[in-house]
Motif scaffolding. Structure first.
Motif, PDB file in Angstrom:
ATOM      1  N   ASN A 165       0.826  -1.208   0.000  1.00  0.00           N
ATOM      2  CA  ASN A 165       0.000   0.000   0.000  1.00  0.00           C
ATOM      3  C   ASN A 165       0.861   1.259   0.000  1.00  0.00           C
ATOM      4  OD1 ASN A 165      -2.288  -1.577   0.051  1.00  0.00           O
ATOM      5  ND2 ASN A 165      -2.636  -1.359   2.251  1.00  0.00           N
ATOM      6  N   SER A 166       1.967   1.217   0.742  1.00  0.00           N
ATOM      7  CA  SER A 166       2.875   2.364   0.782  1.00  0.00           C
ATOM      8  C   SER A 166       3.493   2.631  -0.579  1.00  0.00           C
ATOM      9  CB  SER A 166       3.969   2.123   1.822  1.00  0.00           C
ATOM     10  OG  SER A 166       4.914   3.172   1.820  1.00  0.00           O
ATOM     11  N   VAL A 167       3.871   1.563  -1.267  1.00  0.00           N
ATOM     12  CA  VAL A 167       4.494   1.704  -2.591  1.00  0.00           C
ATOM     13  C   VAL A 167       3.495   2.217  -3.618  1.00  0.00           C
ATOM     14  CG1 VAL A 167       5.533   0.434  -4.508  1.00  0.00           C
ATOM     15  CG2 VAL A 167       6.270  -0.036  -2.178  1.00  0.00           C
ATOM     16  N   THR A 168       2.320   1.605  -3.668  1.00  0.00           N
ATOM     17  CA  THR A 168       1.353   1.946  -4.714  1.00  0.00           C
ATOM     18  C   THR A 168       0.684   3.292  -4.500  1.00  0.00           C
ATOM     19  OG1 THR A 168      -0.347   0.670  -3.530  1.00  0.00           O
ATOM     20  CG2 THR A 168       0.863  -0.468  -5.275  1.00  0.00           C
ATOM     21  N   SER A 169       0.740   3.811  -3.266  1.00  0.00           N
ATOM     22  CA  SER A 169       0.148   5.127  -3.013  1.00  0.00           C
ATOM     23  C   SER A 169       1.106   6.263  -3.352  1.00  0.00           C
ATOM     24  CB  SER A 169      -0.285   5.245  -1.550  1.00  0.00           C
ATOM     25  OG  SER A 169       0.831   5.153  -0.688  1.00  0.00           O
ATOM     26  N   ALA A 170       2.375   5.935  -3.591  1.00  0.00           N
ATOM     27  CA  ALA A 170       3.367   6.966  -3.918  1.00  0.00           C
ATOM     28  C   ALA A 170       3.298   7.301  -5.407  1.00  0.00           C
ATOM     29  CB  ALA A 170       4.767   6.483  -3.556  1.00  0.00           C
ATOM     30  N   GLY A 171       3.532   8.536  -5.760  1.00  0.00           N
ATOM     31  CA  GLY A 171       3.532   8.949  -7.161  1.00  0.00           C
ATOM     32  C   GLY A 171       4.700   8.366  -7.931  1.00  0.00           C
ATOM     33  N   ARG A 172       4.490   8.061  -9.195  1.00  0.00           N
ATOM     34  CA  ARG A 172       5.529   7.559 -10.091  1.00  0.00           C
ATOM     35  C   ARG A 172       6.209   6.295  -9.568  1.00  0.00           C
ATOM     36  NH1 ARG A 172       7.528  11.109 -13.852  1.00  0.00           N
ATOM     37  NH2 ARG A 172       9.620  10.279 -13.631  1.00  0.00           N
ATOM     38  N   SER A 178      12.042  -1.314  -7.558  1.00  0.00           N
ATOM     39  CA  SER A 178      12.843  -1.857  -6.457  1.00  0.00           C
ATOM     40  C   SER A 178      13.278  -0.762  -5.495  1.00  0.00           C
ATOM     41  CB  SER A 178      14.065  -2.601  -6.994  1.00  0.00           C
ATOM     42  OG  SER A 178      14.886  -1.734  -7.759  1.00  0.00           O
ATOM     43  N   MET A 179      13.604   0.424  -6.025  1.00  0.00           N
ATOM     44  CA  MET A 179      13.979   1.548  -5.166  1.00  0.00           C
ATOM     45  C   MET A 179      12.781   2.048  -4.368  1.00  0.00           C
ATOM     46  SD  MET A 179      17.232   2.552  -5.342  1.00  0.00           S
ATOM     47  CE  MET A 179      17.309   4.329  -5.127  1.00  0.00           C
ATOM     48  N   ARG A 180      11.622   2.076  -4.988  1.00  0.00           N
ATOM     49  CA  ARG A 180      10.413   2.515  -4.284  1.00  0.00           C
ATOM     50  C   ARG A 180      10.094   1.568  -3.124  1.00  0.00           C
ATOM     51  NH1 ARG A 180      10.038   7.686  -6.072  1.00  0.00           N
ATOM     52  NH2 ARG A 180      10.412   7.696  -8.308  1.00  0.00           N
ATOM     53  N   ILE A 181      10.268   0.278  -3.372  1.00  0.00           N
ATOM     54  CA  ILE A 181      10.028  -0.705  -2.317  1.00  0.00           C
ATOM     55  C   ILE A 181      11.026  -0.508  -1.180  1.00  0.00           C
ATOM     56  CG2 ILE A 181      10.127  -3.167  -1.773  1.00  0.00           C
ATOM     57  CD1 ILE A 181       9.060  -3.703  -4.602  1.00  0.00           C
ATOM     58  N   GLN A 182      12.276  -0.250  -1.540  1.00  0.00           N
ATOM     59  CA  GLN A 182      13.320  -0.057  -0.540  1.00  0.00           C
ATOM     60  C   GLN A 182      13.039   1.151   0.343  1.00  0.00           C
ATOM     61  OE1 GLN A 182      17.148   1.079  -2.204  1.00  0.00           O
ATOM     62  NE2 GLN A 182      17.429   2.290  -0.347  1.00  0.00           N
ATOM     63  N   LYS A 183      12.415   2.185  -0.229  1.00  0.00           N
ATOM     64  CA  LYS A 183      12.231   3.447   0.486  1.00  0.00           C
ATOM     65  C   LYS A 183      10.894   3.543   1.213  1.00  0.00           C
ATOM     66  CE  LYS A 183      15.350   6.148  -2.446  1.00  0.00           C
ATOM     67  NZ  LYS A 183      15.503   7.317  -3.344  1.00  0.00           N
ATOM     68  N   THR A 184      10.240   2.406   1.457  1.00  0.00           N
ATOM     69  CA  THR A 184       8.993   2.448   2.211  1.00  0.00           C
ATOM     70  C   THR A 184       9.220   2.861   3.669  1.00  0.00           C
ATOM     71  OG1 THR A 184       9.173   0.093   2.765  1.00  0.00           O
ATOM     72  CG2 THR A 184       7.902   0.675   0.787  1.00  0.00           C
ATOM     73  N   GLY A 185      10.416   2.577   4.173  1.00  0.00           N
ATOM     74  CA  GLY A 185      10.724   2.892   5.570  1.00  0.00           C
ATOM     75  C   GLY A 185      10.391   1.777   6.531  1.00  0.00           C
ATOM     76  N   TYR A 186       9.787   0.707   6.040  1.00  0.00           N
ATOM     77  CA  TYR A 186       9.441  -0.415   6.904  1.00  0.00           C
ATOM     78  C   TYR A 186      10.630  -1.365   7.054  1.00  0.00           C
ATOM     79  CZ  TYR A 186       4.580   1.078   6.422  1.00  0.00           C
ATOM     80  OH  TYR A 186       3.417   1.790   6.460  1.00  0.00           O
ATOM     81  N   PRO A 187      10.638  -2.215   8.107  1.00  0.00           N
ATOM     82  CA  PRO A 187      11.756  -3.148   8.321  1.00  0.00           C
ATOM     83  C   PRO A 187      11.982  -4.056   7.118  1.00  0.00           C
ATOM     84  CG  PRO A 187      10.327  -3.073  10.251  1.00  0.00           C
ATOM     85  CD  PRO A 187       9.623  -2.306   9.180  1.00  0.00           C
TER      86      PRO A 187
END
Length: 236
Positions: A165-172, A178-187
């Motif tokens: 949900n965090s990834v798909t709610s972010a723009g672009r 893979s970078m977007r997934i990494q930057k979710t901030g979750y463990p």
């Protein structure tokens, strides 16, 4: 005893369902052994085509398969993003049928349930000599754009629902997924495994591909290259 967690396995394929049927059966057996509720989401790359009778037979033979045919060929990140958007599970496994053994599904889900929202697959991969030499030099540049994926990371991922949900709610988010997934901030944690051997192994990574990936990582995921060029312009 089977787990009550709903698990989605998503894969992107350039082949028809009939050509993927053996892999789909192995995935389904693995899921049925460990989970009460599950689904397999297949995203078809390539040009639009008619739904063949052989594809319909696969859907009848293998339970819990959903097939999404893309209208045209797109970048792999966009195809994987489409798979994530359509998955409804509590845990979503991004699975590469050409590289990953089905045993990684239950292993990564177990890691994810233990408290890690993102599990990254890591494996020894074949690389050309030029790529290995230049990768060490590129590591410094990658750190400047906050690239923190472990070396040897593959496309295998297991994500919790809140991470998706965090990834798909972010723009672009469809660019450099893979970078977007990494930057979710979750463990996050790494999961080391062995790739499939034989005819399904992938081609070695080349220097040209590595340079292309490096440029895309920098352009789509950081404003620092723009700042560097502004500094060069100011110096000039």
């Amino acid at each position: 005893m089977k787990s009550d967690s709903f698990v989605s396995v998503v894969l992107v394929s350039e082949r028809s369902l009939a050509e993927e049927v053996e892999v789909l059966r192995r995935i389904q057996l693995e899921l049925d052994q460990h989970y009460s509720d599950y689904e397999i989401v297949v995203v078809g790359q390539g040009t639009a085509r008619a739904f063949a009778p052989s594809d319909e037979r696969v859907l009848q033979q293998v339970p819990s398969v959903r097939f999404i045919q893309l209208a045209s060929r797109v970048q792999s990140d966009v195809a994987w993003a489409a798979a994530l958007e359509n998955a409804i599970g509590d845990f979503i496994v991004m699975f590469n049928s050409a590289m990953d053994p089905v045993a990684v599904i239950s292993d990564t889900v177990a890691l994810c349930k233990s408290g890690f929202d993102v599990v990254v697959g890591v494996a020894d991969q074949s690389r050309t000599l030029a790529y290995r030499l230049c990768r060490s030099m590129a590591d410094g540049v990658l750190k400047l754009v906050d690239y923190a994926l472990p070396r040897g990371a593959t496309g295998l991922r297991c994500l919790s629902r809140r991470a998706v949900n965090s990834v798909t709610s972010a723009g672009r988010f469809r660019y450099q997924l893979s970078m977007r997934i990494q930057k979710t901030g979750y463990p996050q944690t790494a999961y080391r495994y062995t790739l499939l051997t034989g005819t399904q192994t992938v081609k070695p990574r080349t220097l040209a591909k590595g340079v292309s990936d490096l440029l895309r990582l920098m352009v789509f995921n950081s404003s620092r290259p723009l700042r560097w060029m502004s500094g060069v312009g100011l110096l000039g």
